[in-house]
Design an enzyme around this catalytic site. Structure first.
Site, PDB file in Angstrom:
ATOM      1  N   GLU A   1      -5.476   3.345   9.032  1.00  0.00           N
ATOM      2  CA  GLU A   1      -4.500   2.541   9.769  1.00  0.00           C
ATOM      3  C   GLU A   1      -3.730   1.757   8.725  1.00  0.00           C
ATOM      4  O   GLU A   1      -4.261   0.809   8.149  1.00  0.00           O
ATOM      5  CB  GLU A   1      -5.280   1.627  10.721  1.00  0.00           C
TER       6      GLU A   1
ATOM      7  N   GLU B   1       7.555  -2.359   3.777  1.00  0.00           N
ATOM      8  CA  GLU B   1       6.739  -3.292   4.554  1.00  0.00           C
ATOM      9  C   GLU B   1       6.566  -4.556   3.712  1.00  0.00           C
ATOM     10  O   GLU B   1       5.954  -4.530   2.649  1.00  0.00           O
ATOM     11  CB  GLU B   1       5.362  -2.690   4.855  1.00  0.00           C
TER      12      GLU B   1
ATOM     13  N   LYS C   1     -17.180  -3.255   4.395  1.00  0.00           N
ATOM     14  CA  LYS C   1     -16.708  -3.993   3.222  1.00  0.00           C
ATOM     15  C   LYS C   1     -15.520  -4.846   3.630  1.00  0.00           C
ATOM     16  O   LYS C   1     -14.418  -4.359   3.817  1.00  0.00           O
ATOM     17  CB  LYS C   1     -16.271  -3.058   2.085  1.00  0.00           C
TER      18      LYS C   1
ATOM     19  N   CYS D   1       0.346  -5.297  10.867  1.00  0.00           N
ATOM     20  CA  CYS D   1       0.869  -3.948  10.651  1.00  0.00           C
ATOM     21  C   CYS D   1       1.864  -3.545  11.734  1.00  0.00           C
ATOM     22  O   CYS D   1       2.756  -2.756  11.491  1.00  0.00           O
ATOM     23  CB  CYS D   1      -0.286  -2.963  10.555  1.00  0.00           C
TER      24      CYS D   1
HETATM   25  P1  NAI Z   1      -5.367  -3.432   0.144  1.00  0.00           P
HETATM   26  O1  NAI Z   1      -5.019  -2.190   0.843  1.00  0.00           O
HETATM   27  O2  NAI Z   1      -5.555  -3.405  -1.345  1.00  0.00           O
HETATM   28  O3  NAI Z   1      -6.724  -4.052   0.745  1.00  0.00           O
HETATM   29  C1  NAI Z   1      -7.318  -3.645   1.933  1.00  0.00           C
HETATM   30  C2  NAI Z   1      -8.799  -3.345   1.689  1.00  0.00           C
HETATM   31  O4  NAI Z   1      -8.920  -2.216   0.827  1.00  0.00           O
HETATM   32  C3  NAI Z   1      -9.579  -4.471   1.015  1.00  0.00           C
HETATM   33  O5  NAI Z   1     -10.868  -4.559   1.589  1.00  0.00           O
HETATM   34  C4  NAI Z   1      -9.698  -3.976  -0.411  1.00  0.00           C
HETATM   35  O6  NAI Z   1     -10.810  -4.484  -1.102  1.00  0.00           O
HETATM   36  C5  NAI Z   1      -9.833  -2.497  -0.220  1.00  0.00           C
HETATM   37  N1  NAI Z   1      -9.503  -1.686  -1.386  1.00  0.00           N
HETATM   38  C6  NAI Z   1      -8.651  -1.987  -2.402  1.00  0.00           C
HETATM   39  N2  NAI Z   1      -8.617  -0.988  -3.299  1.00  0.00           N
HETATM   40  C7  NAI Z   1      -9.464  -0.034  -2.862  1.00  0.00           C
HETATM   41  C8  NAI Z   1      -9.867   1.246  -3.349  1.00  0.00           C
HETATM   42  N3  NAI Z   1      -9.377   1.750  -4.484  1.00  0.00           N
HETATM   43  N4  NAI Z   1     -10.748   1.964  -2.630  1.00  0.00           N
HETATM   44  C9  NAI Z   1     -11.236   1.499  -1.476  1.00  0.00           C
HETATM   45  N5  NAI Z   1     -10.908   0.281  -0.971  1.00  0.00           N
HETATM   46  C10 NAI Z   1     -10.031  -0.469  -1.652  1.00  0.00           C
HETATM   47  O7  NAI Z   1      -4.277  -4.510   0.516  1.00  0.00           O
HETATM   48  P2  NAI Z   1      -3.807  -5.795  -0.343  1.00  0.00           P
HETATM   49  O8  NAI Z   1      -3.688  -5.453  -1.788  1.00  0.00           O
HETATM   50  O9  NAI Z   1      -4.696  -6.914   0.003  1.00  0.00           O
HETATM   51  O10 NAI Z   1      -2.360  -6.057   0.235  1.00  0.00           O
HETATM   52  C11 NAI Z   1      -1.219  -5.480  -0.375  1.00  0.00           C
HETATM   53  C12 NAI Z   1      -0.220  -5.007   0.636  1.00  0.00           C
HETATM   54  O11 NAI Z   1      -0.791  -4.014   1.473  1.00  0.00           O
HETATM   55  C13 NAI Z   1       0.286  -6.049   1.598  1.00  0.00           C
HETATM   56  O12 NAI Z   1       1.309  -6.787   1.065  1.00  0.00           O
HETATM   57  C14 NAI Z   1       0.722  -5.212   2.766  1.00  0.00           C
HETATM   58  O13 NAI Z   1       2.013  -4.710   2.556  1.00  0.00           O
HETATM   59  C15 NAI Z   1      -0.254  -4.077   2.761  1.00  0.00           C
HETATM   60  N6  NAI Z   1      -1.335  -4.303   3.738  1.00  0.00           N
HETATM   61  C16 NAI Z   1      -1.223  -3.740   4.951  1.00  0.00           C
HETATM   62  C17 NAI Z   1      -2.176  -3.955   5.897  1.00  0.00           C
HETATM   63  C18 NAI Z   1      -2.047  -3.361   7.244  1.00  0.00           C
HETATM   64  O14 NAI Z   1      -2.839  -3.663   8.134  1.00  0.00           O
HETATM   65  N7  NAI Z   1      -1.070  -2.521   7.474  1.00  0.00           N
HETATM   66  C19 NAI Z   1      -3.342  -4.823   5.655  1.00  0.00           C
HETATM   67  C20 NAI Z   1      -3.387  -5.337   4.310  1.00  0.00           C
HETATM   68  C21 NAI Z   1      -2.408  -5.085   3.419  1.00  0.00           C
END
Ligand code: NAI
Ligand code: MG
Length: 503
Positions: A274, A405, A198, A308
């Protein structure tokens, strides 16, 4: 900033890809979503809608799981381990052949500079797949020299076999889309698993292109599926599913916790996470200043700080703090903010208006809590989600910009006035995250001692965040569960069966 004006002509393959209808890739074919929703895909440099994708539903996840379960037993399982490796090698070669299209799609979808996209497609696309292709025929069990009660000494053999864990659900973020997709696909396939990916709804295009490439490489139908959709629906359907044996997730800490709960509350599927980071970069006065300054910039601002392992907490000894800050500010003059297609761009846009606003609110918090804004601090451009590289000095450990972060181009600088490694390690560890970090000094004994005291999955000396397909990567503390990359990155996709034979 005129984003569109300098945009080079896109390759025909990219234009053709964008123009088509974007369905779901299930069981080796692009099929219509069972739901009515579509998602607009936006170029974050121009805010223009570049294409639309169909959003899948729980029913589509069910379909993909049926396909992935049956593919687990079919043609895929019948391949020898070496043949499976050859499929992966073909996949890698085709990623190289499609490098330009993949890179262009990545720039359009994510905003990152083209050069970085090209580098990522080669190094974390093709080469990453090649690395895991090499593991296929080296996944070995053990023979164990014991005689259990049931098995008389000398008359038994105990061995273990490593088997694919089963159907994998992979949920990825938008910050380095193709690398994130490959990080999940390559070890899944090398282990003999099947996978439902996904992509992030904010940057799904390269994941979809990879589905075509995998098919062309000979990955059997149902082995690799791509179901787009929103996190709370499609992501949750994956993490709650009773017939998925493992979820591999990269993204925010909060969603990681939700996924772990969903796994615990359903079939106890195995989970690797991660998550975020707020990694320390520790600089002593004897550090090589010519090397440390550009590295600090890359550590903090690579991918606009949307990564990250970003080194966003600079801990610098008081004796060199002013020189380091001045050096960083001077170096940032060359970090041009702009459209990823402009050749001199080093900082592209943030992924979305939401992300830009979130980053700007952290910048406001930095000012309000008394940090000293040294450079940057503004959103820029009439179109696009651009934020200047921003440096705050005089930060205190409990400030919001030091603890959270930010996932944007913001560096927080703290100083220390000691050589007591306990004190310095305490400062470095004063955060819920523990993903990466680096120590800069010429004193090797000080460097190794401090590294052993920093609670992170990766701590480098005189470089920051060296990543390679062969080097294990992952987080301690709230940065996650498990490791990716390297041999350790294969383990979560395998399960062990122990057998004792009495003869
Ligand atoms: P997110 O964690 O919501 O999105 C990442 C993935 O998780 C996307 O594919 C999303 O559709 C999916 N997702 C969202 N809700 C879910 C659920 N309930 N169950 C399963 N999958 C789900 O990240 P978002 O909202 O795009 O970004 C917000 C913050 O998260 C950023 O500002 C950053 O601080 C952090 N982030 C950190 C990352 C990392 O690699 N450490 C990557 C992305 C975001
Ligand atoms: Mg996008």
């Amino acid at each position: 900033m005129n984003a569109a004006a300098n945009q080079p002509a896109l390759s025909q393959a990219t234009l053709d890809f964008l123009a088509r209808e974007h369905k779901l890739f299930i069981n080796g074919a692009w099929i219509q979503s069972s739901g009515p929703e579509t998602i607009d895909i936006i170029n974050p440099s121009t805010e223009e809608v570049i294409t639309k994708i169909q959003a899948g539903t729980r029913a589509d996840i069910d379909k993909a799981v049926v396909a992935a379960q049956s593919a687990l037993k079919g043609e895929w399982a019948a391949l020898s381990s070496r043949q499976r490796g050859k499929v992966l090698l073909r996949f890698a070669d085709l990623i190289d052949e499609n490098l330009q299209t993949l890179a262009e799609l990545e720039v359009l979808d994510n905003g990152q500079p083209l050069m970085i996209a090209q580098y990522t497609v080669a190094g974390f696309g093709a080469d990453f797949v090649r690395y895991y292709a090499g593991w296929c025929d080296k996944i070995e069990g053990a023979t164990i020299p014991v005689s259990p009660a049931e098995a008389p000494a000398g008359g038994s053999l105990t061995y273990t076999k490593r088997e694919p864990i089963g159907v994998v659900g992979a949920i990825i973020p938008w910050n380095a889309p193709i690398a994130m997709a490959i990080l999940k696909i390559a070890p899944s396939l090398a282990a003999g698993c099947t996978i439902i990916l996904k992509p992030a709804e904010l940057a799904p295009l390269t994941s979809m292109k990879l589905a075509d490439i995998a098919k062309e490489a000979g990955v059997p139908d149902g082995v690799f599926n791509v179901v787009n959709g929103t996190g709370p629906e499609v992501g949750a359907a994956l993490s709650e599913h009773m017939n998925i044996q493992k979820v591999s997730f990269t993204g925010s800490t909060g969603v990681g916790q939700t996924i772990a709960k969903a796994a615990a509350g359903s079939n106890l599927k195995k989970v690797t996470l991660e998550l975020g980071g707020k990694s320390p970069v520790v600089v002593f006065p004897d550090a090589n200043m010519e090397k440390v300054i550009p590295s600090i910039c890359r550590a903090a601002f690579f991918l606009q700080g949307q990564n990250c392992m970003a080194g966003t907490r600079l801990l610098v000894h008081k004796d060199v703090a002013d020189a380091v800050i001045e050096g960083v500010v001077a170096a940032l003059a060359f970090w041009k903010v702009g459209d990823g297609f402009q050749p001199d761009t080093l900082i592209g846009p943030l992924i979305s208006a939401t992300q830009r606003d979130r980053v700007m609110s952290f910048i406001e918090a930095g000012k309000a809590e008394g940090a000293r804004l040294v450079t940057g601090g503004n959103a820029v451009g009439e179109k696009g989600y651009f934020v200047e590289p921003t440096v705050f000095a005089d930060c205190k450990p409990d400030m919001t910009i030091v603890q959270e972060e930010i996932f944007g181009p913001v560096l927080s600088v703290l100083t220390f006035d000691t050589y007591d490694l306990d004190e310095i390690a305490q400062l470095a560890n004063d955060n819920v995250y523990g993903l990466s970090g680096s120590v800069w000094t010429q004193d090797i004994s000080r460097a190794h001692k401090l590294v052993s005291m920093i609670d992170s999955g990766q701590v480098s000396i005189n470089c920051h965040a060296a990543v390679d397909p062969a080097i294990p990567f992952g987080g301690n503390k709230m940065s996650g569960w498990g490791r990716e990359f390297g041999k350790e990155g294969l383990e979560p996709f395998l399960k062990t069966k122990a057998t004792t034979v009495v003869f």
